[in-house]
Design a protein around this motif. Structure first.
Motif, PDB file in Angstrom:
ATOM      1  N   TRP A 250      -6.860  -3.288   1.377  1.00  0.00           N
ATOM      2  CA  TRP A 250      -6.145  -3.983   1.443  1.00  0.00           C
ATOM      3  C   TRP A 250      -7.086  -5.702   1.030  1.00  0.00           C
ATOM      4  O   TRP A 250      -8.327  -5.673   1.067  1.00  0.00           O
ATOM      5  CB  TRP A 250      -6.087  -5.162   3.077  1.00  0.00           C
TER       6      TRP A 250
ATOM      7  N   LYS B  46      -0.353  -4.947   2.930  1.00  0.00           N
ATOM      8  CA  LYS B  46       0.344  -3.974   3.521  1.00  0.00           C
ATOM      9  C   LYS B  46       1.493  -3.369   3.341  1.00  0.00           C
ATOM     10  O   LYS B  46       2.180  -4.079   2.993  1.00  0.00           O
ATOM     11  CB  LYS B  46      -0.280  -4.302   4.954  1.00  0.00           C
TER      12      LYS B  46
ATOM     13  N   GLU C 131      -5.056 -10.402   6.965  1.00  0.00           N
ATOM     14  CA  GLU C 131      -4.293  -8.456   6.852  1.00  0.00           C
ATOM     15  C   GLU C 131      -4.374  -8.965   8.610  1.00  0.00           C
ATOM     16  O   GLU C 131      -3.819  -7.610   9.268  1.00  0.00           O
ATOM     17  CB  GLU C 131      -5.873  -8.022   6.893  1.00  0.00           C
TER      18      GLU C 131
ATOM     19  N   GLN D 219       0.408  -0.944   0.108  1.00  0.00           N
ATOM     20  CA  GLN D 219      -0.254   0.084  -0.384  1.00  0.00           C
ATOM     21  C   GLN D 219       0.907   0.812  -0.107  1.00  0.00           C
ATOM     22  O   GLN D 219       0.355   2.155  -0.663  1.00  0.00           O
ATOM     23  CB  GLN D 219      -1.135  -0.223   1.394  1.00  0.00           C
TER      24      GLN D 219
END
Length: 898
Positions: free
Chosen positions: A372, A395, A749, A326
């Motif tokens: 995500w 992430k 996640e 990200q």
């Protein structure tokens, strides 16, 4: 034969797949016993195009063989098993499957040309090499007339089907698929035979831009490409589970290319998020519609994209790939002869796609991940074509690795002091579906802390410390190594000192109180080893995990302050050394093969040399050279406990390269590139082929192409190593980095590390067992690195960072988890840190100077240890070959001059 040798022999027979092979042969015998309906007795017809020699079965007009004209003895199809596979239900290239329903009906009718074969009616069709009316081999009540034909176009082969609605009402096609039958059946072939005659194929499930690439196992020769021609977007890739050819460790099974998949998505695949939106199509009363694919040849694997461009196919290049952290500003380069009319992201907002200035023949976009998980980009072109690109947003790598560590130590830390098998303290396997630790499994290694499937969690925890040391986590792992590894998993004394057990858990009900073993588990299989079998040190593949644990603690002790406390650095390095040697003496049979994570032995050797432990280094190097000499004598030294494997290549390549066996290293790399593609889809980009380890380390146990199993992370090691030796070859970097980030794409996640992702469209989800994920994470950790690249076509690129380009310089902010390695491609400059972190690297285009900005000191990192090539010198003390640089409270900058 003594009991120990008997146990080893039984294990050999069972685990390397000889027994599985015998079972497969039994199934093949049953296939062979089927009534032959293909019509082989009526003979064959041979046809030619500029590129191909096509042989058809006259009676069925299905493909009997497909050879490139440049190598007429090679067959892309399993033509060598034609007589065995001549019965009903066995698919061949040229078959078609579909589901239809008439207007107003809710039920789908399933039809296949392979179900009940009868000779088809050959017909004349203008421009066709061969054509047939398929009515004879289809249901009488079918409301469709279907003609199949083969034509030539620009030297390529076109496989086409004309569907005509014979009724006065619309017909809906809810599924339409062409079986892709190529020769991936390895059963009965030696490694030499398999590399000479077999192929693997990889799908880019990308709608009108999709394709299938079919490559020989040796990576040589021309690559066959299957492309969409008319009305055949690559929407889904369905396993042909009804084909009775027995899937096993030597046969992954066949799949079909689907242009429509709505009928399956609403039934067998209900509730599963597919790669593309499932669709259906309609035929109006009397309407005729053609569905076809094109078969063409690329000169070699590395020229697939070049061939796609020549065939007017959309080409996409994603940087750093399609697994997108990200905090990374990814780039997407699109090359096509039609303009982009629109771009849609699903789920909405999951990605941001922003247009940049065009570069050469490419449209350039910045792609950033906002949400995500899986995301799809659909690109519509002005000519009506649609391309889909599947991304996986993760992430930022530093957060992802921290979460992985937290999940391990919060959820998988096993500290039951009353455990009857003495597995505490440890990191134990985990069932993510049921949110609990796995303390028993009929495959005893899963809960037995050994084998890849049982060592995976603690190996992952170890390698997490290599990237991001955490005082509390390191302390726990010291307890684990000094209490559970040394003396329980590993023999601390006696005949098998330094040997590694196959499992700490075993099945010996007479030894324990009633109720010890879960009675819902089937313990009556070969995988439920008894005490003697579990104690066997003869499986060499268990040794690298233990060596990696010792080596990691050695590195943490040597290069960080006040982190490792129970033993000194020398003890841990000595244990790594002795365990490596023990593999060659206590597990000699399997030690002749390349090991997964076998590159760890090379790291141990290099550190022995840095520590000037000359006697140990000399002995270890000699033992490793014996193994490398053996590999040098083999044509394809990729054997393992499986008949074919994709993990021994990592170690074979690294030692071949180290000892100067360049030809063998090249053979190894070529084989890796044959099963490790680069394509615009996160699941297949850099995904090394693996399809049986769900049987041994998964919760959902089946033979199935695994998405980013540990082959991805491990094979990325030699691919990126070779890229640094050949920095002009961007193909290597794309493949290697796809495998590198693919290795962490299956971390959830909340930080759970899954063994792999299920590729079947009925699932398309992670496996819920941690299993052998640690080997994958090893590949990521040992190989984590950033690359600042200048490419002639694409300009400056960042893999593992974000770029800022100015007139005379380019700067990359690193985004990798540890920021401990960076390659400056214009200078072929490889920089690694034993401790410390590089925040950014700048390259002056004119002066060729490089500046490194190092992160501030921390409590455990007062010094950075920087490794540079000899031609770059710094005015600092050298320690064990690295520049020891005092860090400060603020970042410091180093200037590197050639």
């Amino acid at each position: 034969m003594n009991t120990y040798k008997k146990a080893l022999r039984v294990f050999t027979l069972l685990f390397i797949g000889i027994t599985a092979g015998a079972q497969a042969q039994e199934y093949w015998d049953k296939v062979k016993e089927r009534e032959a309906t293909l019509g082989l007795e009526s003979g064959f017809e041979t046809l030619e195009t500029d590129q191909f020699i096509l042989k058809l079965v006259k009676a069925s007009q299905t493909v009997a063989s497909l050879a490139p004209k440049s190598d007429p003895e090679f067959d892309f199809t399993p033509g060598d098993r034609l007589e065995i596979r001549a019965g009903n239900g066995l698919y061949h290239l040229g078959d078609i499957n579909f589901r239809y329903r008439l207007d107003g009906s809710e039920d789908w009718n399933t039809v296949s040309t392979a179900t009940a074969r009868k000779p088809v009616e050959a017909i004349a069709k203008e421009g066709a090499l061969a054509a047939a009316n398929l009515a004879n081999t289809l249901p009488e009540e079918l409301p469709l007339g279907i003609t199949r034909y083969y034509t030539e176009a620009d030297g390529d082969l076109i496989l086409a089907f004309d569907f005509q609605n014979k009724t006065d009402q619309p017909v809906e096609l809810g599924a339409l698929g062409i079986p892709m039958i190529f020769n991936n059946i390895l059963e009965g072939n030696s490694l030499e035979e398999a590399h000479a005659k077999n192929v693997f194929f990889d799908p880019y499930i990308g709608l009108d831009a999709g394709y299938l690439e079919v490559k020989r196992l040796d990576g040589k020769g021309k690559t066959l490409l299957v492309l969409p021609e008319n009305n055949m977007p690559f929407e889904a890739y369905r396993p042909l589970l009804d084909d009775p050819s027995p899937r096993s460790i030597v046969f992954e099974g066949f799949h079909e290319w689907m242009a429509n998949s709505k009928a399956y998505a609403s039934d067998e695949w209900e509730g599963v998020k597919q790669w593309n939106t499932p669709t259906s199509g309609f035929l109006k009363p009397g309407e005729l519609k053609t569905f076809s694919v094109r078969l063409t040849l690329a000169p070699e694997i590395k020229k697939v994209q070049q061939q796609l461009t020549e065939k007017d196919m959309p080409v996409a290049v994603g940087v750093p790939g399609y697994v997108l952290p990200q905090d990374v500003q990814g780039k997407l380069f699109l090359k096509y002869n039609s303009d982009v009319s629109s771009i849609k992201v699903t789920p909405e907002g999951a990605l941001s796609v922003e247009k940049e200035a065009d570069r050469n023949a490419y449209d350039v976009y910045t792609v950033t991940g906002n949400q995500w998980g899986r995301a799809r980009v659909e690109i519509k072109y002005t000519n009506g074509k649609t391309q889909s690109i599947n991304y996986k947003v993760i992430k930022p790598e530093s957060e992802l690795v921290a979460d992985f560590g937290n999940f391990l130590f919060d959820n998988q830390w096993f500290d039951d002091d009353e455990d009857l098998f003495n597995r505490a303290p440890s990191l134990i396997s985990y069932d993510y579906q049921n949110k609990r630790q796995v303390t028993q499994d009929g495959r005893v290694w899963i809960a037995g802390l050994s084998d890849e499937g049982g060592a995976g969690s603690w190996l992952g925890g170890m390698m997490k410390q290599y990237l991001q040391p955490d005082q509390e986590q390191v302390s726990k792992l010291e307890d684990f190594v000094n209490q559970t590894v040394w003396g329980v998993l590993q023999n601390a004394e006696g005949e098998h000192k330094y040997g590694v057990r196959k499992s700490v858990l075993y099945y010996e009900p007479e030894e324990f109180p009633a109720g010890t073993y879960n009675d819902t588990i089937n313990w009556n299989t070969w995988a439920a080893w008894n005490k003697e079998g579990a104690a066997d040190p003869g499986r060499s593949y268990n040794y690298p995990h233990v060596v990696a644990a010792y080596w990691t603690l050695y590195r943490l002790s040597r290069y960080y302050d006040n982190l490792v406390t129970q033993k000194d650095w020398k003890w841990y390095l000595e244990q790594a050394y002795q365990t490596t040697l023990a593999m060659t003496t206590q597990a000699p049979y399997y030690a002749q093969f390349g090991q997964m994570e076998g590159s760890i032995f090379l790291h141990v050797l290099k550190d022995l040399k840095r520590e000037q432990l000359t006697e140990e280094a000399t002995k270890l190097e000699a033992e490793m050279k014996k193994r490398a000499d053996h590999w040098e004598s083999l044509a394809y030294p990729f054997g393992s406990e499986m008949p074919w494997d994709s993990t021994g290549q990592e170690e074979v390549y690294m030692w071949s390269d180290y000892f100067g066996y360049d030809a063998k290293a090249a053979v190894t790399l070529s084989a890796i590139l044959a099963y490790m593609p680069t394509m615009p889809h996160w699941a297949y980009n850099g995904n090394a082929r693996r399809y049986w380890d769900f049987l041994y380390g998964g919760k959902l146990s089946r033979v199935e192409r695994q998405i980013h199993h540990y082959g991805s992370g491990l094979n990325a090691i030699p691919v990126l190593d070779n890229y640094r030796e050949n920095p002009e070859d961007l193909h290597l970097l794309k493949v290697g980095y796809g495998g590198l980030l693919g290795a962490v794409s299956n971390i959830t996640e909340d930080g759970f590390g899954a063994a792999a992702f299920h590729s079947w469209p009925s699932t398309l989800e992670i496996d819920y067992l941690s299993g052998d994920y640690g080997s994958n994470f090893y590949g990521y950790a040992i190989n984590s690195s950033a690359y600042l690249v200048e490419d002639a076509e694409l300009g400056y690129l960042a893999f593992g960072g974000n770029l800022t380009e100015e007139k005379n310089s380019v700067t990359m902010q690193l985004t990798t988890a540890a920021k401990n390695a960076v390659f400056v491609q214009p200078l072929a400059l490889w920089i690694t840190l034993d401790a410390g972190a590089v925040q950014q690297v700048s390259f002056d285009k004119k002066t060729k100077e490089v500046q490194l900005r190092l992160a501030p000191k921390t409590e455990i990192t007062p010094f950075a240890y920087v490794n540079l090539p000899e031609e770059y010198a710094l005015d600092y003390e050298k320690v064990r070959g690295a520049y020891k640089i005092p860090l400060q409270a603020k970042p410091i900058t180093l200037t590197l001059k050639h």
